[in-house]
Design a protein around this motif. Structure first.
Motif, PDB file in Angstrom:
ATOM      1  N   GLY A 136      49.132  -0.380  -8.605  1.00 41.69           N
ATOM      2  CA  GLY A 136      48.886   1.041  -8.363  1.00 41.69           C
ATOM      3  C   GLY A 136      49.840   1.893  -9.163  1.00 41.69           C
ATOM      4  O   GLY A 136      50.831   1.406  -9.711  1.00 41.69           O
ATOM      5  N   MET A 137      49.561   3.190  -9.197  1.00 44.23           N
ATOM      6  CA  MET A 137      50.399   4.115  -9.943  1.00 44.23           C
ATOM      7  C   MET A 137      51.525   4.692  -9.096  1.00 44.23           C
ATOM      8  O   MET A 137      52.508   5.209  -9.601  1.00 44.23           O
ATOM      9  CB  MET A 137      49.546   5.261 -10.484  1.00 44.23           C
ATOM     10  CG  MET A 137      48.554   4.838 -11.558  1.00 44.23           C
ATOM     11  SD  MET A 137      49.387   4.230 -13.033  1.00 44.23           S
ATOM     12  CE  MET A 137      50.213   5.717 -13.564  1.00 44.23           C
ATOM     13  N   SER A 138      51.350   4.644  -7.773  1.00 45.42           N
ATOM     14  CA  SER A 138      52.332   5.197  -6.855  1.00 45.42           C
ATOM     15  C   SER A 138      52.116   4.564  -5.493  1.00 45.42           C
ATOM     16  O   SER A 138      51.161   3.805  -5.283  1.00 45.42           O
ATOM     17  CB  SER A 138      52.193   6.720  -6.758  1.00 45.42           C
ATOM     18  OG  SER A 138      50.967   7.051  -6.109  1.00 45.42           O
ATOM     19  N   GLU A 193      44.269   0.635 -16.304  1.00 46.71           N
ATOM     20  CA  GLU A 193      45.448   1.242 -16.911  1.00 46.71           C
ATOM     21  C   GLU A 193      45.536   2.692 -16.443  1.00 46.71           C
ATOM     22  O   GLU A 193      44.674   3.500 -16.782  1.00 46.71           O
ATOM     23  CB  GLU A 193      45.371   1.182 -18.438  1.00 46.71           C
ATOM     24  CG  GLU A 193      45.416  -0.236 -18.994  1.00 46.71           C
ATOM     25  CD  GLU A 193      45.226  -0.285 -20.501  1.00 46.71           C
ATOM     26  OE1 GLU A 193      44.960   0.787 -21.096  1.00 46.71           O
ATOM     27  OE2 GLU A 193      45.311  -1.376 -21.075  1.00 46.71           O
ATOM     28  N   ALA A 194      46.543   2.977 -15.650  1.00 43.96           N
ATOM     29  CA  ALA A 194      46.777   4.335 -15.149  1.00 43.96           C
ATOM     30  C   ALA A 194      45.512   4.948 -14.556  1.00 43.96           C
ATOM     31  O   ALA A 194      45.151   6.090 -14.836  1.00 43.96           O
ATOM     32  CB  ALA A 194      47.332   5.214 -16.268  1.00 43.96           C
ATOM     33  N   GLY A 195      44.814   4.164 -13.726  1.00 43.31           N
ATOM     34  CA  GLY A 195      43.638   4.677 -13.054  1.00 43.31           C
ATOM     35  C   GLY A 195      42.370   4.662 -13.877  1.00 43.31           C
ATOM     36  O   GLY A 195      41.371   5.255 -13.479  1.00 43.31           O
ATOM     37  N   ILE A 203      34.022   0.233  -9.904  1.00 46.49           N
ATOM     38  CA  ILE A 203      34.784   0.921 -10.947  1.00 46.49           C
ATOM     39  C   ILE A 203      35.186   2.314 -10.488  1.00 46.49           C
ATOM     40  O   ILE A 203      36.343   2.743 -10.659  1.00 46.49           O
ATOM     41  CB  ILE A 203      33.962   0.981 -12.252  1.00 46.49           C
ATOM     42  CG1 ILE A 203      33.826  -0.419 -12.860  1.00 46.49           C
ATOM     43  CG2 ILE A 203      34.602   1.937 -13.258  1.00 46.49           C
ATOM     44  CD1 ILE A 203      32.895  -0.491 -14.050  1.00 46.49           C
ATOM     45  N   LYS A 204      34.250   3.051  -9.888  1.00 42.52           N
ATOM     46  CA  LYS A 204      34.571   4.387  -9.385  1.00 42.52           C
ATOM     47  C   LYS A 204      35.686   4.325  -8.351  1.00 42.52           C
ATOM     48  O   LYS A 204      36.583   5.174  -8.325  1.00 42.52           O
ATOM     49  CB  LYS A 204      33.326   5.025  -8.771  1.00 42.52           C
ATOM     50  CG  LYS A 204      32.263   5.436  -9.778  1.00 42.52           C
ATOM     51  CD  LYS A 204      31.052   6.033  -9.067  1.00 42.52           C
ATOM     52  CE  LYS A 204      29.960   6.425 -10.062  1.00 42.52           C
ATOM     53  NZ  LYS A 204      28.753   6.945  -9.367  1.00 42.52           N
ATOM     54  N   ALA A 205      35.648   3.314  -7.492  1.00 37.39           N
ATOM     55  CA  ALA A 205      36.664   3.183  -6.450  1.00 37.39           C
ATOM     56  C   ALA A 205      38.035   2.888  -7.044  1.00 37.39           C
ATOM     57  O   ALA A 205      39.040   3.501  -6.662  1.00 37.39           O
ATOM     58  CB  ALA A 205      36.268   2.084  -5.471  1.00 37.39           C
ATOM     59  N   GLN A 229      43.403   5.109  -8.186  1.00 37.89           N
ATOM     60  CA  GLN A 229      44.451   5.042  -9.202  1.00 37.89           C
ATOM     61  C   GLN A 229      45.078   3.647  -9.319  1.00 37.89           C
ATOM     62  O   GLN A 229      46.301   3.469  -9.250  1.00 37.89           O
ATOM     63  CB  GLN A 229      45.533   6.078  -8.909  1.00 37.89           C
ATOM     64  CG  GLN A 229      45.087   7.511  -9.142  1.00 37.89           C
ATOM     65  CD  GLN A 229      44.898   7.821 -10.633  1.00 37.89           C
ATOM     66  OE1 GLN A 229      45.867   7.991 -11.371  1.00 37.89           O
ATOM     67  NE2 GLN A 229      43.655   7.886 -11.077  1.00 37.89           N
ATOM     68  N   CYS A 230      44.209   2.661  -9.507  1.00 33.93           N
ATOM     69  CA  CYS A 230      44.682   1.286  -9.672  1.00 33.93           C
ATOM     70  C   CYS A 230      45.271   1.093 -11.065  1.00 33.93           C
ATOM     71  O   CYS A 230      44.896   1.777 -12.021  1.00 33.93           O
ATOM     72  CB  CYS A 230      43.536   0.308  -9.439  1.00 33.93           C
ATOM     73  SG  CYS A 230      42.968   0.274  -7.721  1.00 33.93           S
TER      74      CYS A 230
END
Length: 332
Positions: free
Chosen positions: A99-101, A220-222, A250-252, A257-258
């Motif tokens: 995740g990004m955060s 990569e960064a969502g 993919i939308k999920a 923000q995976c």
């Protein structure tokens, strides 16, 4: 240099996929908290990780700096490492947790929060009622069973542990005699659930009779940059790159923000419409199967993170795979 920390047993497949795509002079590092040479043997260098969370984080940072490692991929406990992201950045390391955060982990680890956020975002998901005690469990069951079969799973958990499908005509002893069937009598289940002083929160859901789709992807960064969908058909798995389930997954992944090699699972209803089940911000146990389609997800991840040419993709249609158990020499 790239380092794959302890993950599922498929960590071995991730290492092999990366090795296939990376130039020979790029070293691959791997580690595990247990003695698992059958998993880490494909790496150029392997380590045994410390057990404690704080000790582990400090050790990873110092070891990565000592070996001039650039990228560190977390295979398990991504949320713990995500909390220490600033320490990795200060050390000049690229940390990939899934995740990004912490927002990603807060939302996907708790399935009730995940369901609520997916619904808010307009992403079709399996509707669920959170039950934190016997009274709420019974009320949720009564509400949902009026429209069809009901199932339940823990609000927090992995591997599908704790999932049960309730069937009114199920023999009360069936869940003990054949636990792998994941079918239980609701009355029997309630006796057990009510017996504990502090029963865990559970998600009570309508059971969807359609097929599951498990989508492995590189983010990569969502943003999803590579993906393969898998469906189980009996003892085999088949693959897809298109369709409503893949599009929903993919939308999920992008909405939540995976970042990294992640897995999104969907379930079709009786009409074949997909609904989100969960997002795993880590690579799945079956991710290695996808390489047989000509898409090397681990190779995509490793080369792109290191700024190297991506592996060539030649999609192989109509592939079926079956996992088998083989013996390997773990020590001499």
């Amino acid at each position: 240099m790239i380092w794959f920390l302890e993950g599922q047993s498929s960590q071995r497949d991730i290492i092999l996929g990366a090795r296939e795509a990376l130039p020979a002079d790029v070293k691959i590092y791997a580690s595990h908290r247990d003695d698992r040479p059958e998993i880490t043997a494909g790496a150029d260098v392997s380590f045994k990780e410390p057990r404690g969370a704080e000790e582990r984080i400090a050790w990873v940072i110092s070891t990565a700096k000592a070996h001039d490692i650039k990228v560190v991929l977390v295979g398990r406990q991504g949320g713990i490492f995500e909390q220490a992201r600033h320490r990795f950045e200060e050390a000049g390391l690229v940390l990939v947790t899934g995740g990004m955060s912490m927002r990603t982990f807060d939302l996907v680890d708790d399935k009730s929060k995940f369901t609520a956020e997916a619904e808010r975002a307009g992403l079709a998901c399996v509707p669920a009622i959170t039950a934190s005690n016997a009274e709420e469990m019974f009320a949720a069951y009564e509400t949902l069973s009026a429209s069809g079969e009901v199932c339940v799973k823990p609000a927090v958990g992995i591997y599908g542990q704790g999932f049960w499908r309730f069937k009114a005509d199920a023999d009360p002893f069936r869940s003990f005699a054949d636990p792998d069937a994941r079918v239980a009598n609701f009355t029997t289940y309630m006796h057990a659930y009510s017996a504990g002083a502090n029963p865990p929160p559970m998600l009570v859901m309508p059971y969807m009779a359609g097929n599951e789709c498990s989508v492995d992807m590189v983010c990569e960064a969502g943003k999803v940059v590579a993906f393969v969908g898998r469906r189980k058909t009996g003892v085999h798995q088949i693959f897809q790159r298109e369709g409503a389930a893949v599009e929903l997954a993919i939308k999920a992944a992008e909405h939540f923000q995976c970042d990294g090699i992640v897995n999104v699972q969907t379930k079709d209803d009786a009409e074949g419409n997909p609904h989100l089940l969960e997002i795993n911000p880590r690579y799945s146990g079956g991710v290695g199967y996808t390489r047989e389609t000509g898409v090397n997800l681990a190779g995509f991840f490793a080369t792109r993170r290191l700024g190297l040419p991506e592996p060539t993709t030649i999609w192989r249609p109509n592939v079926r795979v079956k996992g088998i158990t083989v013996a390997v020499v773990a020590s001499y």
